[in-house]
Design an enzyme around this catalytic site. Structure first.
Site, short mmCIF file in Angstrom:
data_model
loop_
_atom_site.label_atom_id
_atom_site.label_comp_id
_atom_site.label_asym_id
_atom_site.label_seq_id
_atom_site.Cartn_x
_atom_site.Cartn_y
_atom_site.Cartn_z
N ASP A 27 0.85 -1.19 0.00
CA ASP A 27 0.00 0.00 0.00
C ASP A 27 0.89 1.24 0.00
O ASP A 27 2.12 1.14 0.01
CB ASP A 27 -0.94 -0.01 1.21
CG ASP A 27 -2.28 0.67 0.91
OD1 ASP A 27 -2.29 1.74 0.26
OD2 ASP A 27 -3.33 0.15 1.35
N GLY B 167 4.28 1.32 -1.94
CA GLY B 167 4.28 1.50 -3.38
C GLY B 167 2.92 1.88 -3.89
O GLY B 167 1.93 1.88 -3.16
N ASP B 168 2.87 2.20 -5.16
CA ASP B 168 1.64 2.53 -5.89
C ASP B 168 1.37 1.37 -6.84
O ASP B 168 2.20 1.06 -7.70
CB ASP B 168 1.83 3.84 -6.65
CG ASP B 168 0.59 4.28 -7.42
OD1 ASP B 168 -0.14 3.41 -7.94
OD2 ASP B 168 0.36 5.49 -7.52
N PHE B 169 0.22 0.73 -6.69
CA PHE B 169 0.02 -0.49 -7.48
C PHE B 169 -0.15 -0.25 -8.97
O PHE B 169 -0.12 -1.19 -9.76
CB PHE B 169 -1.11 -1.38 -6.93
CG PHE B 169 -2.44 -0.71 -6.65
CD1 PHE B 169 -3.13 -0.03 -7.63
CD2 PHE B 169 -3.01 -0.81 -5.39
CE1 PHE B 169 -4.37 0.54 -7.37
CE2 PHE B 169 -4.24 -0.24 -5.11
CZ PHE B 169 -4.93 0.44 -6.11
N HIS C 172 -13.28 -2.29 -7.64
CA HIS C 172 -14.51 -1.51 -7.84
C HIS C 172 -14.28 -0.01 -7.76
O HIS C 172 -15.20 0.77 -8.05
CB HIS C 172 -15.61 -1.96 -6.87
CG HIS C 172 -15.33 -1.69 -5.42
ND1 HIS C 172 -16.17 -2.12 -4.42
CD2 HIS C 172 -14.31 -1.05 -4.77
CE1 HIS C 172 -15.70 -1.74 -3.25
NE2 HIS C 172 -14.58 -1.09 -3.44
#
Length: 338
Positions: A200, A226-228, A246
């Site tokens: 995350d 991190g940034d996914f 979603h």
């Protein structure tokens, strides 16, 4: 308190009136949570006047407000004294293990105002209360509310997910967008042979560390910041993406599933769960959640399971399966060849 179409047909105009004013009873519940009414009561019982003083309320509305909560079976009233019902005591007292009020508190602050502009979203297709996530996670009070919402949801999911997969076949898992690790911690408690990683944003590291210490799982869990969408997802036997897809448009979901495929080790699984809508469009509860997502995100929605299966197949998973997960969620599992 939900009125179905069939009950409206059977009951006539009064049911239509009840349906059209259901927001009133919803706001009574949300306001009770805002006031910490259920937590103040705890295991005690009090008169309306005692509660009024405790909560610093005006005499005019307090008795009717409490009687509405009693009529909703959230309070019990006996000889003029009120106590929590079993349902409220289990799920609406902030200090309890089964507390789910975090989600409802956030609904009060974000969703309730957003639904007041629902017609605007239908006309423009744009959210009316887009969550400024990056700003929110930098503010301690808002972050606490968000984490409470996430924990409320994952607390319900953990026992279902612990049973849905044969975890003994795997040693490691990573939770993508796992916040402070409540799901990861719960799964490791249920299956102690597992080790877990939460992936995350960096702002979640401190809440994660605090939560894992409280659970006694510092040695079994790790946090990777991190940034996914821009950073690689950590590899694991099982990659879990829950209540994340979603938030995003179909193209963004495809991109994230492709990255997840790369992260799943040979012979492992991708586990995706959301409040998916059924193929026929008859699940009222999840259809409302889908509209919630449209009111609060630029491209999100609840998608049918077949769409998730399509994304997983396109990404390279050899087979997929779909199963219910608790009362309202659905899980789609993709199997990666060994």
């Amino acid at each position: 308190m939900t009125t179905s179409a069939s009950s409206v047909d059977a009951a006539g105009p009064s049911a239509v009136f009840e349906l059209g004013t259901a927001f009133c009873t919803a706001k009574c519940l949300l306001t009770a949570l805002e006031l910490s009414l259920f937590t103040v009561l705890g295991d005690d019982e009090m008169t309306a006047e005692e509660l009024r003083v405790k909560l610093d309320l005006h005499p005019r509305g307090t008795p009717d407000f409490l009687d509405v909560l009693a009529a909703l079976d959230l309070l019990e009233k006996n000889d003029g004294r009120y106590r929590n019902s079993a349902l409220a005591g289990r799920h609406l007292v902030r200090t309890g293990d089964g507390y789910i009020g975090g989600f409802l508190e956030r609904a009060n602050h974000m969703l309730y105002p957003a639904w007041g502009r629902f017609g605007e979203m239908l006309r423009t297709g744009k959210p009316t209360a887009e969550a400024d996530y990056m700003e929110m996670i930098k503010e301690p009070n808002r972050l606490r509310s968000f984490l409470g919402m996430m924990d409320a949801l994952t607390t319900l999911i953990v026992p279902e997910l612990a049973r849905a997969i044969e975890w003994t076949a795997y040693r490691s898992m990573v939770d993508v967008g796992g916040a402070r690790g409540n799901l990861t911690g719960g799964l490791i408690k249920a299956h102690p042979h597992l080790s877990g990683t939460v992936f995350d944003l960096p702002e979640m590291r401190t809440p994660f560390d605090e939560h894992m210490r409280a659970l006694g799982l510092e040695e079994k869990t790790t946090f990777q910041a991190g940034d996914f969408f821009t950073d690689p997802i950590p590899s694991a036997d099982v990659v879990v993406i829950g209540h994340v897809l979603h938030d995003w448009s179909p193209d963004e979901c495809r991109a994230l599933v492709r990255k997840a495929f790369d992260a799943v080790r040979p012979g492992g699984k991708l586990v995706v769960y959301d409040r998916m809508v059924d193929e026929e469009g008859t699940d009222l509860t999840n259809l409302i959640i889908s509209l919630d997502m449209m009111l609060t995100t630029p491209g999100g929605a609840e998608y049918p399971p077949s769409e998730y299966q399509g994304w997983l197949t396109e990404a390279g998973f050899g087979s997929t399966e779909v199963a219910p997960l608790g009362e309202n969620d659905t899980v789609v599992i993709g199997h990666k060849a060994g």
